[in-house]
Design a protein around this motif. Structure first.
Motif, PDB file in Angstrom:
ATOM      1  N   VAL A 323       0.880  -1.235   0.120  1.00 50.69           N
ATOM      2  CA  VAL A 323      -0.078   0.011   0.244  1.00 50.69           C
ATOM      3  C   VAL A 323       0.999   1.274   0.182  1.00 50.69           C
ATOM      4  O   VAL A 323       0.765   2.262  -0.586  1.00 50.69           O
ATOM      5  CB  VAL A 323      -1.074   0.112   1.271  1.00 50.69           C
ATOM      6  N   ASP A 324       1.916   1.246   0.959  1.00 48.12           N
ATOM      7  CA  ASP A 324       2.774   2.561   0.713  1.00 48.12           C
ATOM      8  C   ASP A 324       3.489   2.848  -0.800  1.00 48.12           C
ATOM      9  O   ASP A 324       3.424   4.095  -0.866  1.00 48.12           O
ATOM     10  CB  ASP A 324       4.181   2.254   1.777  1.00 48.12           C
ATOM     11  N   TYR A 325       3.782   1.647  -1.259  1.00 48.80           N
ATOM     12  CA  TYR A 325       4.190   2.040  -2.588  1.00 48.80           C
ATOM     13  C   TYR A 325       3.250   2.307  -3.637  1.00 48.80           C
ATOM     14  O   TYR A 325       3.344   3.255  -4.429  1.00 48.80           O
ATOM     15  CB  TYR A 325       5.362   0.707  -3.198  1.00 48.80           C
ATOM     16  N   ALA A 326       2.153   1.898  -3.171  1.00 47.34           N
ATOM     17  CA  ALA A 326       0.803   2.277  -4.295  1.00 47.34           C
ATOM     18  C   ALA A 326       0.574   3.777  -4.073  1.00 47.34           C
ATOM     19  O   ALA A 326       0.368   4.505  -4.739  1.00 47.34           O
ATOM     20  CB  ALA A 326      -0.422   1.344  -4.011  1.00 47.34           C
ATOM     21  N   LYS A 327       0.692   4.302  -2.886  1.00 50.04           N
ATOM     22  CA  LYS A 327       0.266   5.669  -2.394  1.00 50.04           C
ATOM     23  C   LYS A 327       1.183   6.310  -3.173  1.00 50.04           C
ATOM     24  O   LYS A 327       1.203   7.479  -3.876  1.00 50.04           O
ATOM     25  CB  LYS A 327       0.479   5.863  -1.096  1.00 50.04           C
ATOM     26  N   LYS A 328       2.719   6.103  -3.098  1.00 46.41           N
ATOM     27  CA  LYS A 328       3.825   6.711  -3.889  1.00 46.41           C
ATOM     28  C   LYS A 328       3.597   6.898  -5.232  1.00 46.41           C
ATOM     29  O   LYS A 328       3.486   7.842  -5.832  1.00 46.41           O
ATOM     30  CB  LYS A 328       5.097   6.161  -3.385  1.00 46.41           C
ATOM     31  N   ASP A 329       3.111   5.776  -6.096  1.00 41.75           N
ATOM     32  CA  ASP A 329       2.759   5.715  -7.382  1.00 41.75           C
ATOM     33  C   ASP A 329       1.700   6.685  -7.549  1.00 41.75           C
ATOM     34  O   ASP A 329       1.743   7.362  -8.722  1.00 41.75           O
ATOM     35  CB  ASP A 329       2.514   4.280  -7.647  1.00 41.75           C
ATOM     36  N   GLN A 330       0.665   6.573  -6.718  1.00 39.86           N
ATOM     37  CA  GLN A 330      -0.576   7.491  -7.273  1.00 39.86           C
ATOM     38  C   GLN A 330      -0.255   8.724  -6.823  1.00 39.86           C
ATOM     39  O   GLN A 330      -0.779   9.591  -7.973  1.00 39.86           O
ATOM     40  CB  GLN A 330      -1.634   7.010  -6.178  1.00 39.86           C
ATOM     41  N   LEU A 331       0.320   9.113  -6.121  1.00 37.05           N
ATOM     42  CA  LEU A 331       0.989  10.784  -6.001  1.00 37.05           C
ATOM     43  C   LEU A 331       1.688  11.040  -7.217  1.00 37.05           C
ATOM     44  O   LEU A 331       1.598  12.290  -7.700  1.00 37.05           O
ATOM     45  CB  LEU A 331       1.779  10.896  -4.762  1.00 37.05           C
ATOM     46  N   LEU A 332       2.512  10.435  -7.478  1.00 38.18           N
ATOM     47  CA  LEU A 332       3.458  10.544  -8.848  1.00 38.18           C
ATOM     48  C   LEU A 332       2.484  10.845  -9.864  1.00 38.18           C
ATOM     49  O   LEU A 332       2.605  11.927 -10.960  1.00 38.18           O
ATOM     50  CB  LEU A 332       4.389   9.695  -9.161  1.00 38.18           C
ATOM     51  N   GLN A 333       1.373   9.891 -10.042  1.00 37.43           N
ATOM     52  CA  GLN A 333       0.561  10.056 -11.375  1.00 37.43           C
ATOM     53  C   GLN A 333      -0.384  11.391 -11.100  1.00 37.43           C
ATOM     54  O   GLN A 333      -0.693  11.959 -12.124  1.00 37.43           O
ATOM     55  CB  GLN A 333      -0.296   8.771 -11.297  1.00 37.43           C
ATOM     56  N   LEU A 334      -0.919  11.571  -9.859  1.00 37.06           N
ATOM     57  CA  LEU A 334      -1.643  12.754  -9.501  1.00 37.06           C
ATOM     58  C   LEU A 334      -0.756  14.182  -9.949  1.00 37.06           C
ATOM     59  O   LEU A 334      -1.366  15.031 -10.380  1.00 37.06           O
ATOM     60  CB  LEU A 334      -2.100  12.904  -8.477  1.00 37.06           C
ATOM     61  N   HIS A 335       0.511  14.011  -9.544  1.00 35.84           N
ATOM     62  CA  HIS A 335       1.297  15.190  -9.648  1.00 35.84           C
ATOM     63  C   HIS A 335       1.523  15.430 -11.237  1.00 35.84           C
ATOM     64  O   HIS A 335       1.036  16.612 -11.720  1.00 35.84           O
ATOM     65  CB  HIS A 335       2.816  14.757  -9.137  1.00 35.84           C
ATOM     66  N   ALA A 336       1.668  14.554 -12.117  1.00 40.16           N
ATOM     67  CA  ALA A 336       1.766  14.691 -13.458  1.00 40.16           C
ATOM     68  C   ALA A 336       0.543  15.116 -14.081  1.00 40.16           C
ATOM     69  O   ALA A 336       0.599  16.148 -14.933  1.00 40.16           O
ATOM     70  CB  ALA A 336       2.365  13.342 -14.063  1.00 40.16           C
ATOM     71  N   ARG A 337      -0.596  14.534 -13.804  1.00 46.23           N
ATOM     72  CA  ARG A 337      -1.934  14.936 -14.310  1.00 46.23           C
ATOM     73  C   ARG A 337      -2.281  16.436 -13.884  1.00 46.23           C
ATOM     74  O   ARG A 337      -2.600  17.210 -14.676  1.00 46.23           O
ATOM     75  CB  ARG A 337      -2.852  13.939 -13.968  1.00 46.23           C
ATOM     76  N   LEU A 338      -1.945  16.680 -12.604  1.00 53.58           N
ATOM     77  CA  LEU A 338      -2.232  18.117 -12.018  1.00 53.58           C
ATOM     78  C   LEU A 338      -1.528  19.282 -12.921  1.00 53.58           C
ATOM     79  O   LEU A 338      -1.851  20.214 -13.191  1.00 53.58           O
ATOM     80  CB  LEU A 338      -2.041  18.153 -10.617  1.00 53.58           C
ATOM     81  N   PHE A 339      -0.169  18.637 -12.907  1.00 51.59           N
ATOM     82  CA  PHE A 339       0.465  19.816 -13.778  1.00 51.59           C
ATOM     83  C   PHE A 339       0.241  19.791 -15.205  1.00 51.59           C
ATOM     84  O   PHE A 339       0.247  20.992 -15.554  1.00 51.59           O
ATOM     85  CB  PHE A 339       2.142  19.176 -13.576  1.00 51.59           C
ATOM     86  N   GLU A 340      -0.133  18.916 -15.846  1.00 50.64           N
ATOM     87  CA  GLU A 340      -0.530  18.824 -17.224  1.00 50.64           C
ATOM     88  C   GLU A 340      -1.788  19.822 -17.106  1.00 50.64           C
ATOM     89  O   GLU A 340      -1.765  20.713 -18.174  1.00 50.64           O
ATOM     90  CB  GLU A 340      -0.911  17.664 -17.817  1.00 50.64           C
ATOM     91  N   SER A 341      -2.656  19.572 -16.446  1.00 46.98           N
ATOM     92  CA  SER A 341      -3.899  20.369 -16.504  1.00 46.98           C
ATOM     93  C   SER A 341      -3.695  21.809 -16.051  1.00 46.98           C
ATOM     94  O   SER A 341      -4.296  22.967 -16.700  1.00 46.98           O
ATOM     95  CB  SER A 341      -4.971  20.017 -15.485  1.00 46.98           C
ATOM     96  N   TRP A 342      -2.842  22.104 -14.862  1.00 44.51           N
ATOM     97  CA  TRP A 342      -2.552  23.286 -14.413  1.00 44.51           C
ATOM     98  C   TRP A 342      -1.867  24.425 -15.765  1.00 44.51           C
ATOM     99  O   TRP A 342      -1.998  25.476 -16.001  1.00 44.51           O
ATOM    100  CB  TRP A 342      -1.724  23.463 -13.290  1.00 44.51           C
ATOM    101  N   SER A 343      -0.840  23.494 -16.279  1.00 45.54           N
ATOM    102  CA  SER A 343      -0.016  24.126 -17.560  1.00 45.54           C
ATOM    103  C   SER A 343      -1.145  24.534 -18.583  1.00 45.54           C
ATOM    104  O   SER A 343      -0.831  25.692 -19.269  1.00 45.54           O
ATOM    105  CB  SER A 343       0.911  23.204 -17.818  1.00 45.54           C
ATOM    106  N   LEU A 344      -1.938  23.526 -18.764  1.00 49.84           N
ATOM    107  CA  LEU A 344      -2.750  23.702 -20.068  1.00 49.84           C
ATOM    108  C   LEU A 344      -3.881  24.836 -20.072  1.00 49.84           C
ATOM    109  O   LEU A 344      -4.052  25.735 -20.779  1.00 49.84           O
ATOM    110  CB  LEU A 344      -3.484  22.459 -20.402  1.00 49.84           C
TER     111      LEU A 344
END
Length: 422
Positions: A323-344
């Motif tokens: 679960v700890d690694y799944a949380k880290k992976d989810q945060l990385l995915q959300l970071h990338a998606r958030l930055f893409e939306s913020w930049s767009l």
């Protein structure tokens, strides 16, 4: 809990509702049934079948918790010995009858471990419901924005149709005077037909979007003709760092946090199950041969149960670490998606502002001058067509950029579960 969730989700999308439903820039809806985003969100929260499924999930988990809270049951035993045998044990004269109560004494905190596990699952269901609600509302908002964009494109197609009709009229007049070849009349007629086809296609697209919107609140027919709202109000821009801080507290992450608590509870439960339970038995025995009675009592405990349960403990520990690694992976995915939306969003808003302030006014003036020049014979037919296409293309780019900005904003609000400041 549903009322609290309803209030929170309404607040989450309040900013976008305000931006899209600004009365100063809303589309005209006179004599037409219209739909606002606020109304669409309320209908979805009240009637969406997908969201109501979690109500039954919660009810099931609550019932399971009630079962887990029960203590070991009591058993009533009746035992008869030494009867229906041979010689002196024929019949019931030598029978021994025992009436006893028996049960189990749970050790190792098993009952509390079961309750903690049930509470963790209920907490996860609550966050899953919020995450699913935000996802559904996010999809609704995106589709609503796309519907607004289609309406804007319909208006643009109508403008294009008017330009094509005007051009055909002008070309026919010039052709009648011998100033324009007949071929240009045919080309203008074809352009008019293409404009009509495009307008019809957009109107059909909007009808499909209306049906898709109605599906969110469980309807198969449409009761509105127009979507209210503006594509060109965006509000203030929040820094990416602030948005990412919100993401780390969003329901999507809280689901994983609750998953971690479930795994912790499973570890505790597995270890508790490794503790041996005491089985007890008390009763009274009657000896028919002598007519005497006596109390009986018994106590038993399994041996080496801890070793037999070690595999379950190791399994629970491995699942908890995952679960700890799944949380880290989810945060990385959300970071990338958030930055893409913020930049767009940032890029699209800049494009809208420049297009509105510079490109469109210049192209409108250019079209006016070209039209006047064409009517006076100073410009060719191709020059006028190019001027019209450039203006329409610029307006199309404006609609596309505004749509991208608002869709990106909807994604940001879904990821952060909070509205951007207007």
């Amino acid at each position: 809990m549903r009322n609290n969730l309803l209030s929170r989700c309404k607040c989450t999308w309040f900013c976008l509702v305000v931006l899209l439903c600004n009365p100063a820039t809303a589309l005209s809806t006179e004599n037409l049934d219209s739909l606002t985003l606020k109304r669409a969100l309320a209908l979805t929260l009240a009637h969406n079948p997908q969201l109501f499924q979690y109500r039954f999930t919660t009810e099931a988990l609550t019932a399971q918790k009630q079962s887990n809270s029960l203590r070991p049951a009591l058993a009533l035993e009746l035992e008869v010995e030494n009867f229906a045998g041979s010689k002196g044990y024929e019949g019931f004269d030598s029978a021994e009858t025992t009436l006893a109560l028996s049960s189990v004494i749970e050790l190792g905190g098993k009952r509390q471990a079961r309750l903690s596990y049930a509470d963790a699952r209920l907490n996860q269901a609550k966050w899953e419901q919020q995450a699913e609600t935000l996802d559904v509302l996010g999809k609704l908002a995106e589709l609503y924005i796309e519907g607004l964009a289609t309406q804007a494109n319909i208006q643009l197609a109508e403008e294009s149709l008017v330009l094509s009709q005007s051009l055909l009229k002008t070309v026919k007049t010039r052709s009648a005077r011998g100033a324009t070849p007949e071929a240009e009349v045919m080309r203008a007629q074809a352009a008019l037909t293409q404009a009509e086809i495009r307008l019809a296609a957009l109107q059909a697209k909007f009808e499909r979007q209306q049906i898709l919107l109605a599906r969110f609140w469980g309807e198969t027919s449409v009761s509105f003709d127009v979507l209210e709202g503006s594509l060109f109000n965006f509000g203030a821009t929040t820094s990416f760092e602030q948005l990412y801080a919100r993401v780390q507290k969003s329901p999507a992450i809280q689901v994983l946090a609750s998953e971690a608590r479930i795994r912790d509870a499973q570890i505790t439960l597995a270890r508790a199950n490794g503790s041996s339970d005491l089985s007890w038995r008390v009763g009274i025995k009657r000896l028919e041969e002598t007519g005497d009675s006596a109390f009986v009592a018994g106590l038993s405990i399994p041996l080496f149960s801890g070793k037999r349960n070690s595999g379950e403990v190791e399994t629970a520990l491995a699942q908890r670490n995952a679960v700890d690694y799944a949380k880290k992976d989810q945060l990385l995915q959300l970071h990338a998606r958030l930055f893409e939306s913020w930049s767009l969003r940032k890029q699209s808003i800049a494009a809208v502002n420049l297009t509105q302030k510079s490109a469109i006014p210049a192209l409108e003036k250019a079209l006016k001058l070209t039209t006047e020049g064409f009517e006076n014979g100073r410009y060719r037919y191709l020059d006028l067509i190019a001027a019209q296409k450039e203006l329409l293309a610029s307006k199309q780019s404006l609609i596309d950029a505004a749509t991208t900005a608002l869709v990106s904003q909807a994604v940001i609000e879904k990821l952060t579960s909070e509205a951007l400041n207007p």
